[in-house]
Design an enzyme around this catalytic site. Sequence first.
Site, PDB file in Angstrom:
ATOM      1  N   CYS A 163      43.093  75.862  33.845  1.00 34.49           N
ATOM      2  CA  CYS A 163      41.734  76.340  34.115  1.00 34.49           C
ATOM      3  C   CYS A 163      41.694  77.622  34.931  1.00 34.49           C
ATOM      4  O   CYS A 163      40.637  78.230  35.087  1.00 34.49           O
ATOM      5  CB  CYS A 163      40.945  75.251  34.837  1.00 34.49           C
ATOM      6  SG  CYS A 163      41.254  73.586  34.209  1.00 34.49           S
ATOM      7  N   HIS A 301      34.366  76.942  41.041  1.00 29.84           N
ATOM      8  CA  HIS A 301      35.059  76.314  39.911  1.00 29.84           C
ATOM      9  C   HIS A 301      34.252  75.107  39.457  1.00 29.84           C
ATOM     10  O   HIS A 301      34.068  74.894  38.270  1.00 29.84           O
ATOM     11  CB  HIS A 301      36.475  75.916  40.323  1.00 29.84           C
ATOM     12  CG  HIS A 301      37.308  75.418  39.201  1.00 29.84           C
ATOM     13  ND1 HIS A 301      37.577  76.189  38.086  1.00 29.84           N
ATOM     14  CD2 HIS A 301      37.929  74.219  38.998  1.00 29.84           C
ATOM     15  CE1 HIS A 301      38.336  75.496  37.249  1.00 29.84           C
ATOM     16  NE2 HIS A 301      38.554  74.304  37.775  1.00 29.84           N
ATOM     17  N   GLU A 312      36.726  71.493  46.597  1.00 33.95           N
ATOM     18  CA  GLU A 312      36.289  72.887  46.648  1.00 33.95           C
ATOM     19  C   GLU A 312      35.309  73.108  47.796  1.00 33.95           C
ATOM     20  O   GLU A 312      35.363  74.140  48.477  1.00 33.95           O
ATOM     21  CB  GLU A 312      35.659  73.307  45.320  1.00 33.95           C
ATOM     22  CG  GLU A 312      35.314  74.784  45.265  1.00 33.95           C
ATOM     23  CD  GLU A 312      34.976  75.283  43.878  1.00 33.95           C
ATOM     24  OE1 GLU A 312      34.905  76.524  43.696  1.00 33.95           O
ATOM     25  OE2 GLU A 312      34.784  74.450  42.965  1.00 33.95           O
ATOM     26  N   LYS A 333      29.191  75.951  35.245  1.00 33.92           N
ATOM     27  CA  LYS A 333      29.717  74.960  34.299  1.00 33.92           C
ATOM     28  C   LYS A 333      28.700  73.848  34.049  1.00 33.92           C
ATOM     29  O   LYS A 333      28.824  73.106  33.078  1.00 33.92           O
ATOM     30  CB  LYS A 333      31.028  74.343  34.815  1.00 33.92           C
ATOM     31  CG  LYS A 333      32.232  75.271  34.753  1.00 33.92           C
ATOM     32  CD  LYS A 333      33.500  74.539  35.161  1.00 33.92           C
ATOM     33  CE  LYS A 333      34.725  75.448  35.107  1.00 33.92           C
ATOM     34  NZ  LYS A 333      34.751  76.423  36.210  1.00 33.92           N
ATOM     35  N   HIS A 338      33.021  73.192  30.640  1.00 31.80           N
ATOM     36  CA  HIS A 338      34.292  73.737  31.135  1.00 31.80           C
ATOM     37  C   HIS A 338      35.065  74.363  29.982  1.00 31.80           C
ATOM     38  O   HIS A 338      35.564  73.672  29.096  1.00 31.80           O
ATOM     39  CB  HIS A 338      35.106  72.617  31.777  1.00 31.80           C
ATOM     40  CG  HIS A 338      36.283  73.102  32.563  1.00 31.80           C
ATOM     41  ND1 HIS A 338      36.733  74.404  32.515  1.00 31.80           N
ATOM     42  CD2 HIS A 338      37.105  72.462  33.425  1.00 31.80           C
ATOM     43  CE1 HIS A 338      37.776  74.540  33.304  1.00 31.80           C
ATOM     44  NE2 HIS A 338      38.025  73.375  33.878  1.00 31.80           N
ATOM     45  N   PHE A 397      44.942  72.609  36.617  1.00 28.76           N
ATOM     46  CA  PHE A 397      45.929  71.533  36.687  1.00 28.76           C
ATOM     47  C   PHE A 397      47.299  72.133  37.011  1.00 28.76           C
ATOM     48  O   PHE A 397      47.649  73.208  36.538  1.00 28.76           O
ATOM     49  CB  PHE A 397      46.024  70.794  35.349  1.00 28.76           C
ATOM     50  CG  PHE A 397      44.916  69.796  35.127  1.00 28.76           C
ATOM     51  CD1 PHE A 397      44.041  69.442  36.133  1.00 28.76           C
ATOM     52  CD2 PHE A 397      44.777  69.185  33.889  1.00 28.76           C
ATOM     53  CE1 PHE A 397      43.035  68.518  35.912  1.00 28.76           C
ATOM     54  CE2 PHE A 397      43.770  68.245  33.661  1.00 28.76           C
ATOM     55  CZ  PHE A 397      42.899  67.919  34.665  1.00 28.76           C
TER      56      PHE A 397
END
Length: 409
Positions: A163, A301, A312, A333, A338, A397
Amino acid sequence: MKRRVVVTGAGVVSPLGNDVETLWDNINLGKSGIKLLKSEEYEDISTKIAGYIDNFPGEKYLESKEIKKYDLFTQYGYAAAIQALEQSKIDLETVDKDRAGVYIGSGTGGLQTLLNNHETMLEKGPKRVSPFLIPTMINNMASGLVAIKTGFRGPSFAPVSACATSNHAIGEAYLNIAHGYADTILAGGTEATITPLFFAGFSKMRAMSTRNDSPEAASRPFDSGRDGFVMSEGAGVLFLEEYEHAKKRGATILGEIIGYGSTTDAYHITAPDYQGAAKAMKLAIERGEIEPENVDYINAHGTSTPAGDISETKAIKEVFGEHAYGLKVSSTKSMTGHMFGAAGAVEAIITLKSMADNIFPPTMNLDNPDPECDLDYAANKAVEGSINIALSNGFGFGGHNAVIAFKKD
């Protein structure tokens, strides 16, 4: 001396529009690009919603024989790159192509091409596998095709960091220009991963929302009722240019990149560690030679996962202290879903538009904030306000973190 780097063009393919202005209009209206998947292939999978694109005008960018030849992720990336070039008004006949590069990444590459050929091999044998399988599925083909079509012979590669992919692409392109190795680079990411196999994998991880009865409300970052992210697809590409190079040719500057922070959690393959994200933000701020208090907005994010949104939020508090409550944070998002390897670039473009129009885009579906997510997320409605400096966060990830700092021109 470090050279200044600006953005002079941008292009988008997304569930909310296949150009920047349409996307931005829909973001301001709080519209969602998430829809129910109609194929029976998803019947036995818990998640049946996605931000899929069903009106991509491929023929506008490629000939019909090329459309059959290239995977969708390559087509999306190429379309976004062409849009960025057109907006930049760069003259491809006179630009120094030895100093022009392409950094377009993808988290997974040609997944559908791989799956189609695997099925062909199982059913008809290896002799029926396409000779184009390898060059079509590999992650770098979007960068490769764009370079071939434009003739750009400078630095070219395709980062892969889940991502965080396209934030890494933009950040590394920024450094390349700032250090004098190139004058112009097309940078961003592209993704086309909406397949039953991918859905099955994420479903087994319990990472995706199963709010199938209300697709538009499924992506709800920072909300106490969030139950996972919503998969999406598309592409975002920015045209980065050295400031004097852009100024000399009279280009319109959309914004300046002033900092870039890249770190690794070194913690867990999927679970986030807020300290890595915090360090990436700190680095972007330090390298931008600004103070935390100078930041007006963060495009988060914000994936709508239980652990990720809390992490976050903790990272933002770690970096900004009391100012964390004085700036605005939002996750777009909540509307786009996403987009994986394309997420950072699309969100960078949204951030640039936010700065240009002085509008904080909303975090939609934020009805009951998680008590551990207590910042100002511009809940459910776009808000007007002055934005001079903004961050765009991307965390992937494997613990990959990449943050871009932008300044209004």
